[in-house]
Scaffold this motif. Structure first.
Motif, mmCIF file in Angstrom:
data_model
loop_
_atom_site.group_PDB
_atom_site.id
_atom_site.type_symbol
_atom_site.label_atom_id
_atom_site.label_comp_id
_atom_site.label_asym_id
_atom_site.label_seq_id
_atom_site.Cartn_x
_atom_site.Cartn_y
_atom_site.Cartn_z
ATOM 1 N N GLU A 64 -22.346 -44.425 28.488
ATOM 2 C CA GLU A 64 -22.766 -44.524 27.225
ATOM 3 C C GLU A 64 -23.500 -43.612 26.654
ATOM 4 N N SER A 65 -23.301 -42.851 25.018
ATOM 5 C CA SER A 65 -24.236 -42.179 25.106
ATOM 6 C C SER A 65 -25.854 -42.009 25.019
ATOM 7 N N THR A 66 -26.512 -41.558 24.604
ATOM 8 C CA THR A 66 -27.821 -40.869 24.104
ATOM 9 C C THR A 66 -28.131 -41.614 23.471
ATOM 10 N N TRP A 109 -39.378 -44.668 24.882
ATOM 11 C CA TRP A 109 -39.082 -43.347 24.733
ATOM 12 C C TRP A 109 -37.937 -42.975 24.997
ATOM 13 N N ASP A 110 -38.122 -41.564 23.994
ATOM 14 C CA ASP A 110 -36.999 -40.629 24.212
ATOM 15 C C ASP A 110 -36.896 -39.535 25.409
ATOM 16 N N LEU A 111 -36.851 -39.680 26.257
ATOM 17 C CA LEU A 111 -36.825 -38.756 27.962
ATOM 18 C C LEU A 111 -36.272 -37.440 27.707
ATOM 19 N N SER A 112 -34.747 -36.874 26.374
ATOM 20 C CA SER A 112 -34.110 -36.044 27.103
ATOM 21 C C SER A 112 -34.139 -34.590 27.345
ATOM 22 N N HIS A 113 -35.660 -34.547 26.764
ATOM 23 C CA HIS A 113 -36.160 -33.477 27.252
ATOM 24 C C HIS A 113 -36.838 -33.303 27.992
ATOM 25 N N TYR A 126 -27.426 -34.346 30.161
ATOM 26 C CA TYR A 126 -26.769 -33.440 29.908
ATOM 27 C C TYR A 126 -27.994 -32.120 29.406
ATOM 28 N N LYS A 127 -28.956 -31.904 29.856
ATOM 29 C CA LYS A 127 -28.880 -31.358 29.650
ATOM 30 C C LYS A 127 -30.603 -30.524 30.858
ATOM 31 N N TYR A 128 -31.094 -31.511 30.920
ATOM 32 C CA TYR A 128 -32.191 -30.437 32.120
ATOM 33 C C TYR A 128 -31.569 -31.526 33.255
HETATM 34 C C1 PLP Z 1 -30.161 -34.352 22.544
HETATM 35 C C2 PLP Z 1 -30.719 -35.546 22.608
HETATM 36 C C3 PLP Z 1 -30.177 -36.052 21.827
HETATM 37 C C4 PLP Z 1 -28.685 -36.307 21.793
HETATM 38 O O1 PLP Z 1 -27.898 -37.587 21.545
HETATM 39 P P1 PLP Z 1 -26.196 -37.260 21.671
HETATM 40 O O2 PLP Z 1 -26.158 -39.668 20.894
HETATM 41 O O3 PLP Z 1 -26.347 -37.092 23.071
HETATM 42 O O4 PLP Z 1 -25.811 -36.912 20.881
HETATM 43 C C5 PLP Z 1 -30.753 -37.658 21.074
HETATM 44 N N1 PLP Z 1 -32.303 -37.478 21.031
HETATM 45 C C6 PLP Z 1 -32.826 -36.216 21.859
HETATM 46 C C7 PLP Z 1 -34.732 -36.905 22.027
HETATM 47 C C8 PLP Z 1 -32.737 -35.345 22.203
HETATM 48 O O5 PLP Z 1 -32.502 -34.251 22.235
#
Ligand code: PLP
Length: 414
Positions: free
Chosen positions: A96-98, A197-201, A223-225
């Motif tokens: 799924e997407s974030t 926690w959102d660990l996206s970055h 798709y980031k790090y």
């Molecule tokens: C990049 C990012 C997203 C992106 O969400 P998508 O559903 O993948 O578009 C969400 N939350 C944070 C904190 C992000 O940095």
């Protein structure tokens, strides 16, 4: 001697991570400084995808679900990402997407504290996190309190005993500020809350230990790090102590205890499998799996050490005073926004400039890929896995050229 290109070249020669650069298909003449937005293409991915499409899908057809491990992929890839974030096996699932994973995690977190009327959300978080927290609050009839991470302690004191789910961003997507996950999670638990926690970055960028930090739930981008490619599936982590009680709102059939019974009623699988939803995006999932190899081989700790060095180098170069020709620096309207302390920052450095969008566009034209965030922030991601000291030197030299041409706000171009 840091201000010479020779110095940068020498650092690269002595850099044990420089061998990993060739694992990425970086176009010549391009300096990739926005891997926190879309990581570059790992060289292993096209061949891996070719094998999946032509051989597995093309020849094995439906047998590939078992023969080629498609069915297990969400938890297998989850375990590999789990190792990068300090999660034991069987606690992370990918799919799924974030945004979807955020909805699933925040709702489940709130349901773990059904008697708590308050949902807290980081007001500095990425918009989709804030939008989804707002929606979950509306859906469950909760009161939403938005607060910047820096003031979360005060909110926890004020709403102690009332807070349930609390959604936090580990690294501020704008400023690059890094928050103390372990200490914040302890504060959240002391107030009786559930830490999401959102660990996206942070995933793949900063050494993490979600198990040891006591994190309840976590999500993050692929798709980031992690360089899994555009739209790569996201991950969801849950501490093992919640697995039996985790009541996720997205009850897809792959999360069923016996999916092939095709039963009338949803019975959640045990363990992290209950966080699966429906048929996964297999092609994207397996592209992400192939993408993880260089990062796993280098190790997040080593990549982080180099990324910090690169960040320090960039900020020193940017702070150098103008020469007669107009170097970057405070006197050219540039300000470093990201904290300098290593334990307070992620792997991107944010510069403030009144014309940040124009600066970013001009850099892009000259082959330096950065991005800007409204209204005036320029982000430069220094991923030590493939960015070199020479890249940083050249990027700052290009920035210097660009700033000579892009006037400061209020200045009349002449
Ligand atoms: C990049 C990012 C997203 C992106 O969400 P998508 O559903 O993948 O578009 C969400 N939350 C944070 C904190 C992000 O940095």
């Amino acid at each position: 001697m840091e201000s010479t290109r020779e110095w940068a070249e020498k650092q690269d020669l002595e850099d044990p991570l420089s061998v990993f650069r060739k694992e990425f298909a970086l176009p010549t003449g391009v300096i990739q400084l926005n891997g926190n937005s879309l990581g570059p293409l790992p060289r292993a991915v096209p061949d891996a995808l070719d094998e999946v499409v032509r051989h597995q899908w093309g020849e094995h057809l439906i047998r590939a679900w078992s023969e080629d491990g498609w069915w297990d992929a969400p938890v297998r890839v989850g375990d590999r990402i789990g190792r990068l974030i300090g999660a034991g096996a069987g606690r992370t699932v990918v799919g799924e997407s974030t945004s979807v994973q955020l909805f699933n995690a925040v709702t489940a977190a709130a349901r773990l504290r059904p008697d708590r009327p308050v949902l807290v959300s980081d007001s500095t978080n990425f918009p989709t996190d804030r939008y989804l927290a707002t929606s979950v609050a509306r859906l469950l009839g909760l009161r939403l309190i938005e607060t910047p991470m820096g003031e979360l302690g005060e909110v926890l004191r004020r709403y102690r005993g009332e807070v349930g789910a609390i959604l936090c961003g580990a690294v501020d997507f704008r400023t690059g500020e890094l928050w103390d996950i372990s200490r914040t999670t302890a504060d959240i638990h002391a107030a009786g809350g559930i830490a999401v926690w959102d660990l996206s970055h942070a995933a793949g960028a900063v050494p993490l230990d979600v198990d040891a930090a006591g994190v309840d739930l976590a999500v993050g981008c692929g798709y980031k790090y992690l360089s899994g490619g555009p739209g790569a599936p996201a991950f969801l982590y849950s501490a093992a102590r919640h697995h039996d009680t985790l009541d996720l709102p997205l009850t897809g059939w792959h999360g069923h205890a016996r999916p092939f019974d095709m039963a009338d009623e949803f019975v959640p699988a045990s363990g992290i499998d209950r966080a699966r939803t429906g048929t996964p995006h297999v092609l994207s999932l397996l592209a992400l799996e192939a993408a993880l190899e260089p990062l796993e081989a280098a190790g997040v700790a080593a990549v982080r050490r180099k990324s910090l060095r690169l960040g320090d180098y960039l900020t020193r170069l940017v702070a150098e005073p103008s020469d007669a020709s107009g170097a970057p620096g405070s006197d050219r309207g540039l300000e470093v926004v990201t904290p300098s302390a290593h334990d307070r920052r992620g792997n991107h450095i944010t510069l403030r400039h009144a014309r940040a969008p124009e600066v970013s566009a001009a850099l892009m034209e000259r082959g330096v890929v950065t991005d800007s965030r409204p209204p005036d922030l320029l982000r430069l991601c220094l991923n030590g896995l493939y960015v070199s000291h020479t890249d940083v030197f050249d990027a700052v030299a290009t920035l210097r050229d660009v700033l000579r041409e892009v006037p400061r706000a209020g200045e009349v171009a002449g």
